[in-house]
Design a protein around this motif. Structure first.
Motif, PDB file in Angstrom:
ATOM      1  N   GLY A 192       0.793  -1.218   0.000  1.00 42.58           N
ATOM      2  CA  GLY A 192       0.000   0.000   0.000  1.00 42.58           C
ATOM      3  C   GLY A 192       0.825   1.267   0.000  1.00 42.58           C
ATOM      4  O   GLY A 192       0.357   2.325   0.436  1.00 42.58           O
ATOM      5  N   CYS A 193       2.076   1.177  -0.489  1.00 41.81           N
ATOM      6  CA  CYS A 193       2.940   2.353  -0.539  1.00 41.81           C
ATOM      7  C   CYS A 193       2.457   3.353  -1.587  1.00 41.81           C
ATOM      8  O   CYS A 193       1.762   2.988  -2.544  1.00 41.81           O
ATOM      9  N   ALA A 194       2.864   4.582  -1.415  1.00 44.05           N
ATOM     10  CA  ALA A 194       2.574   5.598  -2.420  1.00 44.05           C
ATOM     11  C   ALA A 194       3.573   5.547  -3.562  1.00 44.05           C
ATOM     12  O   ALA A 194       3.283   6.005  -4.668  1.00 44.05           O
ATOM     13  N   ALA A 195       4.769   5.011  -3.290  1.00 44.50           N
ATOM     14  CA  ALA A 195       5.837   5.026  -4.289  1.00 44.50           C
ATOM     15  C   ALA A 195       6.727   3.806  -4.117  1.00 44.50           C
ATOM     16  O   ALA A 195       6.717   3.129  -3.079  1.00 44.50           O
ATOM     17  N   VAL A 196       7.503   3.543  -5.152  1.00 44.45           N
ATOM     18  CA  VAL A 196       8.544   2.526  -5.090  1.00 44.45           C
ATOM     19  C   VAL A 196       9.858   3.208  -5.448  1.00 44.45           C
ATOM     20  O   VAL A 196       9.921   3.994  -6.396  1.00 44.45           O
ATOM     21  N   ALA A 197      10.891   2.940  -4.642  1.00 48.16           N
ATOM     22  CA  ALA A 197      12.205   3.560  -4.858  1.00 48.16           C
ATOM     23  C   ALA A 197      13.141   2.502  -5.428  1.00 48.16           C
ATOM     24  O   ALA A 197      13.504   1.546  -4.739  1.00 48.16           O
ATOM     25  N   ILE A 198      13.519   2.658  -6.680  1.00 47.73           N
ATOM     26  CA  ILE A 198      14.246   1.625  -7.420  1.00 47.73           C
ATOM     27  C   ILE A 198      15.686   2.060  -7.670  1.00 47.73           C
ATOM     28  O   ILE A 198      15.943   3.141  -8.214  1.00 47.73           O
TER      29      ILE A 198
END
Length: 250
Positions: A176-182
């Motif tokens: 349920g995150c707002a973003a993914v940091a790749i």
């Protein structure tokens, strides 16, 4: 509500890892330099001390080898570490705050009130009322706790170096995150040969967006930052803030 105004630049540990132009990472001077040279956000690394203070330091240990969590705030200060509150007071409210939470093994066994996330929660609630802020972490437990106790603060799951894109996007969406940091290396850097089965940047970003995720990438150089921006990446964490800011703007 969107976290970013694409494509935005986040200063990595301030003006970049290590020392950049004589400015040491995770210091007020480094954060100010990042903002001055084109960053809209600064990334800060938050750790807890033995006496329950929050300080800014990327590595688990001090220069003398002692774990930060085993040292007092005063001892950390003698090593040049900045307290979180000191940095926040010095940052203008228009500066976005990327809070990278560095949990420790002791967070598994210490009293809940002493754990890193618990100490951080009041700060997050206060800062979210006056500036743009999001929390990222390698530790999914932190993100789940933020979602429960500070639901107005967006979270971004940050999988490890070269983590497969499939798991990164699916995992962030599942939590349920707002973003993914790749990690930029997960996308594949310019000049690297294609990796069988790895999705393109465009495909990955499109899938993430359709899942309701924004995409942050750390830490591309100026060439790859521009390529990622063209693919719709929402923000990039940069060591070369002025170079990346100029490339993204172009």
């Amino acid at each position: 509500m969107s976290v970013f105004r694409p494509t935005e630049v986040i200063g990595h540990r301030g003006a970049g890892r290590g020392e950049n132009g004589g400015l040491r990472e995770n210091t007020v001077e480094s954060y100010r330099e990042a903002l001055r040279t084109g960053a809209a956000w600064v990334e800060i690394d938050v750790r807890r001390t033995a006496d329950g203070a929050l300080v800014l330091h990327h590595d688990a240990a001090l220069a003398d080898g002692r774990p930060v969590v085993d040292a007092t705030a005063a001892e950390c200060a003698r090593h040049g570490l900045v307290r979180l509150e000191e940095a926040l007071e010095a940052l203008p409210e228009e500066a976005g705050l990327d809070v990278d939470v560095k949990t420790v093994m002791e967070d598994a066994s210490d009293a809940p009130s002493r754990r890193t996330a618990a100490l951080l929660m009041p700060v997050l609630r206060r800062e979210a009322a006056r500036r743009r802020v999001f929390v990222c972490s390698f530790d999914p437990a932190v993100l789940l706790r933020v979602a429960e106790e500070a639901p107005g603060v967006p979270t971004a799951w940050m999988p490890f170096v070269r983590n497969p894109l499939d798991q990164a996007v699916a995992g962030a969406a599942g939590m349920g995150c707002a973003a993914v940091a790749i990690d930029a290396r997960s996308f594949g850097l310019t000049g690297e040969p294609p990796r069988p089965g790895r999705r393109s940047v465009d495909y990955t970003v499109d899938t993430a967006h359709r899942a309701g995720l924004e995409v942050v990438s750390w830490c591309p150089d100026a060439v790859d930052a521009a390529r990622f921006a063209d693919a719709g990446v929402d923000a990039v964490v940069a060591d070369d803030v002025p170079g990346v800011a100029a490339a993204v703007k172009r």
